[in-house]
Design an enzyme around this catalytic site. Structure first.
Site, PDB file in Angstrom:
ATOM      1  N   GLU A 245       6.099 -10.254   9.685  1.00 25.98           N
ATOM      2  CA  GLU A 245       6.509  -9.076  10.048  1.00 25.98           C
ATOM      3  C   GLU A 245       7.221  -8.926  11.424  1.00 25.98           C
ATOM      4  OE1 GLU A 245       4.654  -4.131  10.254  1.00 25.98           O
ATOM      5  OE2 GLU A 245       3.753  -5.864   9.731  1.00 25.98           O
TER       6      GLU A 245
ATOM      7  N   ASN B  23       4.323  -2.295   8.386  1.00 26.84           N
ATOM      8  CA  ASN B  23       4.672  -0.965   8.772  1.00 26.84           C
ATOM      9  C   ASN B  23       5.960  -0.861   9.256  1.00 26.84           C
ATOM     10  OD1 ASN B  23       2.206  -0.134   8.199  1.00 26.84           O
ATOM     11  ND2 ASN B  23       1.262   0.049  10.267  1.00 26.84           N
TER      12      ASN B  23
ATOM     13  N   ASN C 179       5.849   0.442   1.763  1.00 30.79           N
ATOM     14  CA  ASN C 179       4.539  -0.178   2.516  1.00 30.79           C
ATOM     15  C   ASN C 179       3.594   0.698   2.697  1.00 30.79           C
ATOM     16  OD1 ASN C 179       3.155  -2.455   3.713  1.00 30.79           O
ATOM     17  ND2 ASN C 179       3.285  -0.755   5.576  1.00 30.79           N
ATOM     18  N   GLU C 180       2.467   0.771   2.307  1.00 31.35           N
ATOM     19  CA  GLU C 180       1.666   1.549   2.516  1.00 31.35           C
ATOM     20  C   GLU C 180       1.760   3.013   2.737  1.00 31.35           C
ATOM     21  OE1 GLU C 180      -0.688   0.090   6.158  1.00 31.35           O
ATOM     22  OE2 GLU C 180      -1.456  -1.736   4.886  1.00 31.35           O
TER      23      GLU C 180
ATOM     24  N   TYR D  93      -8.505  -5.466   5.035  1.00 30.00           N
ATOM     25  CA  TYR D  93      -8.829  -6.151   6.319  1.00 30.00           C
ATOM     26  C   TYR D  93     -10.401  -6.120   6.469  1.00 30.00           C
ATOM     27  CZ  TYR D  93      -3.765  -6.416   7.063  1.00 30.00           C
ATOM     28  OH  TYR D  93      -2.387  -6.797   6.909  1.00 30.00           O
TER      29      TYR D  93
ATOM     30  N   GLU E  42      -1.664  -7.893   1.421  1.00 33.90           N
ATOM     31  CA  GLU E  42      -2.148  -7.961   2.576  1.00 33.90           C
ATOM     32  C   GLU E  42      -3.710  -8.365   2.777  1.00 33.90           C
ATOM     33  OE1 GLU E  42      -0.897  -5.253   5.902  1.00 33.90           O
ATOM     34  OE2 GLU E  42       0.920  -4.918   4.984  1.00 33.90           O
TER      35      GLU E  42
ATOM     36  N   GLN F 164      -1.304 -12.375   8.844  1.00 39.39           N
ATOM     37  CA  GLN F 164       0.156 -12.775   8.904  1.00 39.39           C
ATOM     38  C   GLN F 164       0.275 -14.184   9.023  1.00 39.39           C
ATOM     39  OE1 GLN F 164       2.999 -10.258  11.009  1.00 39.39           O
ATOM     40  NE2 GLN F 164       1.915  -8.351  10.331  1.00 39.39           N
TER      41      GLN F 164
END
Length: 509
Positions: free
Chosen positions: A31, A76, A177-178, A249, A297, A357
């Site tokens: 990212e 993001n 994304n999200e 996460y 992720e 990442q």
């Protein structure tokens, strides 16, 4: 350390398979965030930089890590990104504010550079994300035309003029994304996102019906909308998409280390809950289409720590600041390895995953600007799992383990494990000891007539669970041969002793 060890027994039977291991399980994520791109994979002034400005030392470590796919450019970041900014002559590319990470994006690195970098790493697959936050269907279709149409249109000819005569032929695309998160630019409720994703998927399939599309699932298991989000989004898009995403996460919230060490239990529950939503939607729609999970992720990330705080101030928009640069401990590496075990155990439902990442940003690879690139503790479970599991088949995990209590996840297996039959017929068994104080006595019951004659084991562990690798001490925590591994051919058993807070690979040949 307690007096009594924890015991576990894994029964291995090649007749009972979960699924082949999809290479995409070993994907990662790049990212435009912090120093992931700039000073990470791209640093033209570095002593090892090639003619494209790519750090050769990082490329070597990426190859060693065993990464297959790379999700790009966010995250993001993508919800405010204009893909056109990252193509064409670099001197003409605009500088933009990146609102996601309160930084300045120079756009010196974009789609063409990523394609060249992937080629330099050995031809890894690009997993492209489109902006369904501040942009929409038309911009996604424009990007697809630019990237994949051979020529003859304004956008495809622009790509050719920009130096890529052949199309990029990107097969896997993330539809935003999200989008369930209120932190996301262009955040939508489930109904509105589902309609936007459906319209975009329909348009993209009119250009190329054979694309593989990933629709946004929940950005964490604990989201208030979890479940309802999946049901709504899948209802609108089921026959148009191939994957629904999961993100997770883990870190020791409120100092609860015992639960943190068992984070794999939550990931397993998350996967099973999403799989149930897929199955329920498929049945309700009477569809014969298959939708799988892209866990695109996942990692250990100390979200409440100082490195995760964005820059602030209307006059403070730094270029590639040091952000999310967690330095991982031996304990973090055990949790990380346990998450990999969990992904493998669910290989029938999880057909893609992206470690978030790849470089510098919550990453297994770290760099010093103008200096070294080095391996974090988490590098080793990923590299060894990729090396032994790629191309293999996950065997049904018939595991009987002692259990212990956690405040967050209830009672969990103290020793978590999975077995993979490798392509060459050898057997790889991965073991995580989730206990903070118990040694584990681990036993493998091999199938009758097994022809294995040797066993080797490597364990990642440190007597100080907070021990870390750093730029000044790069090899403090590394895998070591485990001399306790014993193969009894007559009884068809393997026994290994594993220390608390450890991750181990056992290889039978």
């Amino acid at each position: 350390m307690t007096t009594n060890p924890a015991h576990a027994r894994l029964t291995v039977d090649p007749a009972f398979e979960v699924a082949p291991v999809n290479d995409r399980l070993f994907g990662s994520f790049v990212e435009h965030l912090g120093r992931c791109v700039y000073e990470g994979i791209y640093e033209p002034t570095h002593p090892t930089a090639d003619e494209n400005g790519f750090r050769r030392d990082v490329i070597d470590l990426v190859k060693e890590l065993g990464v297959t796919t790379v999700r790009y450019p966010g995250g993001n970041f993508v919800s405010g990104y204009r893909w056109e900014d990252g193509v064409g002559p670099k001197e003409n590319r605009p500088r933009r504010l990146d609102l996601a990470w309160h930084s300045t994006e120079t756009n010196e690195f974009g789609l063409h550079e990523m394609a060249k970098w992937l080629e330099a790493t050995g031809g890894n697959e690009l997993m492209e994300a489109v902006n369904l936050g501040m942009r929409g269907t038309q911009e996604a279709l424009d990007l697809l035309e630019y990237a994949n149409i051979p020529g003859g249109t304004e956008l495809s000819e622009r790509r050719r003029a920009n130096g890529s005569d052949e199309p990029f032929n990107i097969r896997m695309w993330c539809l935003g994304n999200e989008m369930d998160g209120d932190w996301q630019l262009g955040h939508l409720n489930a109904e509105d996102y589902a309609k936007k994703a459906r319209m975009t998927a329909l348009g993209m399939r009119q250009i190329d019906p054979d694309l593989e599309l990933v629709v946004c699932g929940s950005s964490q298991h604990e989201m208030p909308s979890f479940g309802q989000w999946e049901e709504t989004v899948l209802t609108h898009t089921f026959d148009l998409v191939d994957f629904i995403s999961c993100h997770a996460y883990y870190w020791p919230k409120n100092g609860d280390v015992t639960s943190f060490l068992a984070s794999g239990a939550d990931m397993d529950s998350f996967i099973k809950d999403v799989a149930a939503a897929i199955d329920a939607t498929k049945a309700r729609l009477k569809s014969d289409h298959e939708v799988y999970i892209s866990f695109d992720e996942w990692n250990v990330w100390y979200q409440d720590s100082e490195p995760s705080k964005n820059p602030e101030g209307i006059g403070n928009w730094p270029e590639h600041p040091h952000l999310l640069e967690d330095i991982y401990s031996a304990a973090d590496a055990m949790v990380f390895g346990d998450l990999l075990i969990t992904l493998l155990k669910n290989a029938d439902r999880v057909h893609a995953a992206s470690l978030a990442q790849l470089v510098n940003v919550i990453a297994p690879i770290m760099t010093v600007a103008g200096g070294d690139a080095w391996r974090q503790t988490t590098f080793y479970p990923f590299a060894l799992t990729a090396k032994h599991a790629k191309g293999g088949t996950v065997l049904e995990p018939k595991l009987a383990s002692d259990r212990h209590h956690t405040d967050k996840y209830g009672d969990v297996d103290t020793l978590n494990s999975v077995a993979v039959q490798e392509q060459d017929g050898s057997l790889a068994v991965f073991v995580a000891n989730r206990s903070a104080d118990q040694t584990g006595e681990f036993e493998i019951s091999l199938p009758a007539g097994a022809s294995y004659t040797t066993v080797e084991a490597q364990t990642l562990h440190d007597d100080d669970p907070n021990a870390r690798n750093t730029a000044d001490d790069q090899n403090h925590v590394v895998p070591a041969d485990n001399p306790t591994a014993e193969l009894d051919v007559a009884s068809g058993t393997v026994k290994v002793t594993v220390p608390p807070i450890s991750w181990t690979i056992i290889h039978c040949k």
